[in-house]
Scaffold this motif. Sequence first.
Motif, PDB file in Angstrom:
ATOM      1  N   GLY A 167      11.423   1.742 -13.741  1.00  0.00           N
ATOM      2  CA  GLY A 167      11.148   0.349 -13.395  1.00  0.00           C
ATOM      3  C   GLY A 167       9.705  -0.069 -13.638  1.00  0.00           C
ATOM      4  O   GLY A 167       9.130  -0.835 -12.855  1.00  0.00           O
ATOM      5  N   GLY A 168       9.136   0.439 -14.723  1.00  0.00           N
ATOM      6  CA  GLY A 168       7.757   0.053 -15.049  1.00  0.00           C
ATOM      7  C   GLY A 168       6.705   0.865 -14.314  1.00  0.00           C
ATOM      8  O   GLY A 168       5.506   0.686 -14.530  1.00  0.00           O
ATOM      9  N   ASN A 169       7.131   1.805 -13.428  1.00  0.00           N
ATOM     10  CA  ASN A 169       6.148   2.643 -12.732  1.00  0.00           C
ATOM     11  C   ASN A 169       5.397   3.557 -13.693  1.00  0.00           C
ATOM     12  O   ASN A 169       4.255   3.947 -13.444  1.00  0.00           O
ATOM     13  N   ASN A 206       0.103   0.139 -12.311  1.00  0.00           N
ATOM     14  CA  ASN A 206       1.221   0.190 -13.252  1.00  0.00           C
ATOM     15  C   ASN A 206       1.948  -1.151 -13.201  1.00  0.00           C
ATOM     16  O   ASN A 206       1.755  -1.950 -12.276  1.00  0.00           O
ATOM     17  N   LEU A 207       2.774  -1.379 -14.196  1.00  0.00           N
ATOM     18  CA  LEU A 207       3.403  -2.689 -14.344  1.00  0.00           C
ATOM     19  C   LEU A 207       4.293  -3.045 -13.147  1.00  0.00           C
ATOM     20  O   LEU A 207       4.372  -4.198 -12.739  1.00  0.00           O
ATOM     21  N   HIS A 208       4.945  -2.016 -12.581  1.00  0.00           N
ATOM     22  CA  HIS A 208       5.805  -2.263 -11.429  1.00  0.00           C
ATOM     23  C   HIS A 208       5.007  -2.860 -10.262  1.00  0.00           C
ATOM     24  O   HIS A 208       5.423  -3.834  -9.651  1.00  0.00           O
ATOM     25  N   ARG A 209       3.881  -2.272 -10.014  1.00  0.00           N
ATOM     26  CA  ARG A 209       3.044  -2.747  -8.898  1.00  0.00           C
ATOM     27  C   ARG A 209       2.486  -4.140  -9.137  1.00  0.00           C
ATOM     28  O   ARG A 209       2.341  -4.936  -8.220  1.00  0.00           O
ATOM     29  N   VAL A 210       2.169  -4.413 -10.389  1.00  0.00           N
ATOM     30  CA  VAL A 210       1.680  -5.755 -10.714  1.00  0.00           C
ATOM     31  C   VAL A 210       2.716  -6.787 -10.281  1.00  0.00           C
ATOM     32  O   VAL A 210       2.398  -7.800  -9.659  1.00  0.00           O
TER      33      VAL A 210
END
Length: 249
Positions: free
Chosen positions: A140-142, A154-158
């Motif tokens: 999931g983008g992590n 990472n993208l997930h956190r964004v």
Amino acid sequence: MRHIIMLLLSASLLLGWGKTGHRVIGKIAEENLSPEANEAITQLLGHTDLGRIGNWADEVKSDPQWDHSHDWHYCTVLEGHDYEGPEAGGRAVQKVIEFTKLLKKGTLGKQDQLDVFRFIVHIVGDLHQPLHVGNGTDRGGNDVKVTWFRDQTNLHRVWDSQMIDHMQYSYTEYAQQIQLGLGEVEKTVMLNADIMQFVNTSRSIHPQVYEIGDGKLSWKYIYKNRELMEDRLLKGGFHLAAILNDIYQ
Ligand SMILES: [Zn+2]
């Protein structure tokens, strides 16, 4: 010790929308409940503050009793495929369907009702975070490392929290902002969407979400994605209201 740190890290990587995101969705849903749903939820919770209970399902990840719920927060739609069920990874869709049926049936004891209800409120929110409908290749983008202004992330956190927090609204302000100028027709459409529609939309916007260039994300990424993110929060709120209005008719 190292194992503990690794465990904590991997748990934190799998959180859904951050606290504010779930609260915004809860607040919008709460404002769009039918009178019947309002009454039933007041009986169950003692209030209808869905923002307040929206993060419980993430909090219980620290409780071993709920270890089995870790894959209830996401689902996977492989590239070039339609949604094919939990085999691809993640049981969010199944759980929303199963829990909706359980609440409709009305045979659960109070504590189970409460648990199931809190999971529905949370998972429906998660399914609107586009990276909670994963592609099956990067958690999931992590695994997509980026910088957010000066922070390594990472993208997930964004998408979970950093973009939302950047807006500097409280959750009640944000819920209000997002609903400004919304027409009745638009509301009715959102209140009639079904779960596969919102899963497919989360997945279909991946090309834009993953357009990260050199991975240094800041103003430009916000400029390009703010509207999209706010649309996901808005729809999360309305779709949650729709599911609850359907349960408590
Ligand atoms: Zn979650």
